[in-house]
Design a protein around this motif. Structure first.
Motif, PDB file in Angstrom:
ATOM      1  N   ILE A   1     -12.562  -2.327  13.590  1.00 23.71           N
ATOM      2  CA  ILE A   1     -12.231  -2.486  12.171  1.00 23.71           C
ATOM      3  C   ILE A   1     -10.913  -1.771  11.893  1.00 23.71           C
ATOM      4  N   GLN A   2      -9.933  -2.550  11.439  1.00 26.31           N
ATOM      5  CA  GLN A   2      -8.593  -2.008  11.232  1.00 26.31           C
ATOM      6  C   GLN A   2      -8.156  -2.254   9.794  1.00 26.31           C
ATOM      7  N   LEU A   3      -7.632  -1.255   9.192  1.00 31.02           N
ATOM      8  CA  LEU A   3      -7.143  -1.355   7.818  1.00 31.02           C
ATOM      9  C   LEU A   3      -5.686  -0.897   7.806  1.00 31.02           C
ATOM     10  N   SER A   4      -4.807  -1.745   7.326  1.00 35.20           N
ATOM     11  CA  SER A   4      -3.381  -1.393   7.341  1.00 35.20           C
ATOM     12  C   SER A   4      -3.086  -0.321   6.299  1.00 35.20           C
ATOM     13  N   GLY A   5      -1.947   0.311   6.446  1.00 33.49           N
ATOM     14  CA  GLY A   5      -1.535   1.312   5.471  1.00 33.49           C
ATOM     15  C   GLY A   5      -0.939   0.669   4.237  1.00 33.49           C
ATOM     16  N   VAL A   6      -1.088   1.335   3.117  1.00 33.17           N
ATOM     17  CA  VAL A   6      -0.489   0.882   1.858  1.00 33.17           C
ATOM     18  C   VAL A   6       0.393   2.003   1.350  1.00 33.17           C
ATOM     19  N   LYS A   7       1.622   1.657   1.062  1.00 36.95           N
ATOM     20  CA  LYS A   7       2.579   2.690   0.682  1.00 36.95           C
ATOM     21  C   LYS A   7       2.086   3.502  -0.517  1.00 36.95           C
ATOM     22  N   GLY A   8       2.007   4.773  -0.345  1.00 34.64           N
ATOM     23  CA  GLY A   8       1.624   5.675  -1.436  1.00 34.64           C
ATOM     24  C   GLY A   8       0.138   5.782  -1.672  1.00 34.64           C
ATOM     25  N   ILE A   9      -0.663   5.064  -0.890  1.00 34.11           N
ATOM     26  CA  ILE A   9      -2.113   5.071  -1.100  1.00 34.11           C
ATOM     27  C   ILE A   9      -2.800   5.601   0.165  1.00 34.11           C
ATOM     28  N   ASN A  10      -3.810   6.447  -0.035  1.00 34.43           N
ATOM     29  CA  ASN A  10      -4.608   6.922   1.091  1.00 34.43           C
ATOM     30  C   ASN A  10      -5.938   6.180   1.062  1.00 34.43           C
ATOM     31  N   CYS A  11      -6.028   5.172   1.894  1.00 36.23           N
ATOM     32  CA  CYS A  11      -7.255   4.369   1.904  1.00 36.23           C
ATOM     33  C   CYS A  11      -8.258   4.930   2.899  1.00 36.23           C
ATOM     34  N   SER A  12      -9.520   4.626   2.680  1.00 38.22           N
ATOM     35  CA  SER A  12     -10.545   4.958   3.648  1.00 38.22           C
ATOM     36  C   SER A  12     -11.539   3.809   3.723  1.00 38.22           C
TER      37      SER A  12
END
Lengths: 153, 517
Positions: free
Chosen positions: B70-81
């Motif tokens: 399971i891969q989730l890309s990065g979003v500029k300025g956001i810390n996703c989990s």
């Protein structure tokens, strides 16, 4: 007869005198020296002017007889008598001593500097028949030493 | 005609592109399990953090036995989990992946599915200030593959341990870096992989377990072995980043279930390169060390006078017990591997330390040649090697002397421990660097004693004679196996001290008094 009586009396008086003189001579003039058994020379060395326990070091003397290392005295404080005994042939001999003192830091005896060794540190002496020679060396702090020789009684 | 064809192709491409993007985009609202969007393996899904507290749910119909990356890309300025749930009716938390800070991707390399419904929840981490981003989408990608002899995540606790078959390799990942479900205060949020194996001992005799964990790029790992009671038998934490760990000769004392534990240090992860783990069991040879023998209570008993062992970690020490049958002398010898700077300590029965020995240096043997005892004693072996190379092997031997007459008895390292010289001959050894052997000289009168000293082949000694108080009056050095003769006055009592100048632990010196017997 009268003459004979005079002669006997004179002989008895002379004999009596002779007997008295012999007894008196033994008491006053003849010394009964101890005869050698385990040794016939005894060296004793010590310091005479130690008056401070802190300066009274443990020590011994290394003994050379006729320039040969023959051993050492017992150990003891400088103020105490340290003794060496040996049996030597009847002759004239040379004894030389070398003073060693304890270095308490290392736990071993070290030879005292030459400048502090007893002076003189030697003695010529004779070993007679049937007598024990006593050699006494008294040292002082300034290094001067004084030897005396006697016979053990 | 050409223009028309080109135009049609462009229109078709645009339509296809539009359709494709539409099929991979989240459909809001998908803020709950019930509203979740279906996610198709190996297809990218995009979505937005429409608000600071937005939560996007996706549902995966998992195939049993499959592994999902399971891969989730990065979003500029956001810390996703990512939070993974399992179960349709009452979803239960499986894993909470929250490895990286804002703008960075998240990944869980190997969710092992047992089939059924899994939910993937995308939300903003509470490790950074939450904020919306309607401009830059995230991309969720779930890749599926078939499991082949590998870890089944989640295996984050002893209860979820993955069964291992001895001698068969299994692979796993140091993934994710953080497991928010781990609330253990000592290792908060540490990702742990647990494995289990059964030890079926054929007889009452114990077995030895060996385990190896391969190195993984960028990861400093730790490997531990536990028994069913949760007691740690052995731990390997020797290698650095990218280096392997191994456990060798861990004692399996009784049949039952045992556990291997794998974790990374410093929350390091590697989602691309798997580790390989393998455990093996072998019969215990009484002549081989059995871990855990790190203290006196767990000391291995030396039988047949020899035992082989290994130092498995920097802090490892091996404790042995030697049971004596009577008072005699023993030669204790430790032969290490080339890389090991071995250390040896000897303790008498009541744990009184007799001596520490570390004379030889790396790869050189250590020996205590003349240990006298009438009580059982312990030997502690350790390594001084700075790197603490794992698997430093050694052979420890204890040799009792049959004939102890005229033999020095260690310890005789000070005046109060002096050996008496029963006749006119005494043999001894230099036992360690700077060893001093004390012998008592006693006579009825003052004597001038003659000493004949035969030196140590390959060594050098200093022999000293003392006055009655133990102060040295004479010293002589004896090099090699030369013979030196001298005389010294003994004032009824004195000591002969043999001091080692250059040690040799194999060859003795000999003191002969008064010209010998």
């Amino acid at each position: 007869m009268k003459t004979a009586c005079y002669l006997v009396s004179a002989v008895m008086i002379l004999a009596s005198f002779a007997g008295c003189r012999s007894t008196n001579g033994k008491d006053a003039g003849v010394i009964d020296y101890r005869k050698p058994d385990k040794y016939n020379v005894r060296f004793i060395g010590f310091d005479t002017d130690i008056d401070n326990p802190e300066g009274d070091r443990r020590s011994y003397y290394k003994v050379f007889i006729d320039k040969a290392d023959e051993g050492r005295t017992t150990t003891g404080l400088e103020s105490q008598e340290k003794i060496y005994e040996a049996t030597l042939s009847p002759n004239r001999h040379l004894i030389t001593v070398e003073k060693w003192v304890l270095d308490e830091k290392t736990g071993r005896y070290v030879k005292l500097n030459n400048i502090d060794q007893p002076k003189p540190n030697f003695l010529y002496f004779d070993i007679p028949e049937n007598k024990i020679v006593l050699i006494e060396m008294k040292s002082s702090r300034d290094g001067s030493a004084e030897f005396s020789v006697d016979y053990e009684r | 005609m050409r223009i028309i064809t080109t135009t049609i192709i462009l229109i078709l491409l645009a339509i296809c592109s539009s359709c494709s993007r539409k099929g991979q985009e989240e459909k809001e609202p998908n803020n709950s399990f019930a509203e979740s969007n279906a996610v198709v393996p190996d297809t990218a899904m995009t979505g937005y953090m429409n608000s600071a507290n937005d939560r996007d749910y996706f549902v995966l119909d998992a195939v049993p036995g499959s592994i999902y990356d399971i891969q989730l890309s990065g979003v500029k300025g956001i810390n996703c989990s990512i939070v993974i749930w399992k179960g349709y009716d009452e979803p239960k938390l499986v894993k909470w992946i929250d490895d990286n800070r804002k703008s960075s991707p998240e990944r869980f390399a190997n969710l092992s599915a047992t089939g059924g419904t899994y939910y993937i929840e995308i939300l903003e981490s509470d490790r950074d200030p939450k904020k919306e981003n309607r401009e830059t989408p995230y991309e969720l990608r779930v890749k599926a593959r078939e499991a082949i002899s590998e870890e089944t995540e989640p295996n984050d606790s002893k209860e979820e341990a993955v069964p291992l078959t001895p001698d068969r390799e299994v692979t796993g990942f140091f993934s994710p870096a953080y497991n928010r479900g781990n609330e253990n205060k000592d290792n908060l949020h540490r990702e742990e992989d647990w494995y289990m194996f059964e030890a079926n001992l054929a007889s009452d005799s114990p077995a030895l377990a060996d385990a190896t964990l391969s190195g993984v790029y960028g990861v400093n790992s730790v490997l531990s072995l536990y028994d069913d009671d949760g007691d740690e038998i052995e731990v390997s934490d020797n290698g650095g980043v990218g280096e392997p760990e191994s456990i060798s000769g861990a004692g399996i004392q009784k049949p039952g279930r045992y556990y291997l534990f794998v974790a990374s240090k410093g929350y390091a992860s590697n989602n691309d390169e798997p580790y390989t783990l393998k455990v093996s069991l072998r019969e215990h040879d009484p002549g081989t060390e059995m871990e855990k023998n790190d203290d006196f209570d767990s000391a291995n008993t030396i039988v047949n006078n020899v035992i082989t062992g290994a130092i498995n970690s920097r802090d490892d020490q091996d404790v042995y017990l030697y049971q004596v049958s009577g008072s005699t002398l023993y030669r204790i010898e430790l032969r290490p591997s080339e890389t090991m700077d071995a250390m040896l300590a000897i303790y008498r029965g009541d744990k009184e330390k007799i001596i520490d020995i570390n004379n030889g240096g790396r790869g050189k043997k250590e020996a205590y040649p003349n240990f006298f005892t009438d009580a059982n004693f312990n030997i502690v072996v350790a390594s001084k090697s700075s790197a603490g190379t794992p698997g430093e092997e050694y052979v420890l031997s204890v040799t009792p002397f049959m004939n102890t007459d005229n033999q020095e008895s260690e310890p005789n390292n000070e005046l109060s421990q002096s050996n008496r010289i029963p006749g006119t001959v005494m043999k001894g050894f230099t036992s360690y660097k700077g060893d001093k052997d004390f012998f008592l000289l006693s006579y009825k009168s003052r004597v001038k004693e003659k000493f004949e000293i035969k030196g140590v082949k390959g060594g050098q000694i200093r022999v000293s004679i003392t006055d009655p108080l133990g102060y040295i009056t004479k010293s002589v050095d004896v090099r090699g196996e030369r013979t030196v003769t001298f005389s010294e006055m003994i004032d009824k009592k004195g000591y002969c001290i043999v001091e080692s100048v250059a040690e040799n632990y194999d060859n003795p010196y000999t003191i002969i008094l008064g010209g010998g017997p």
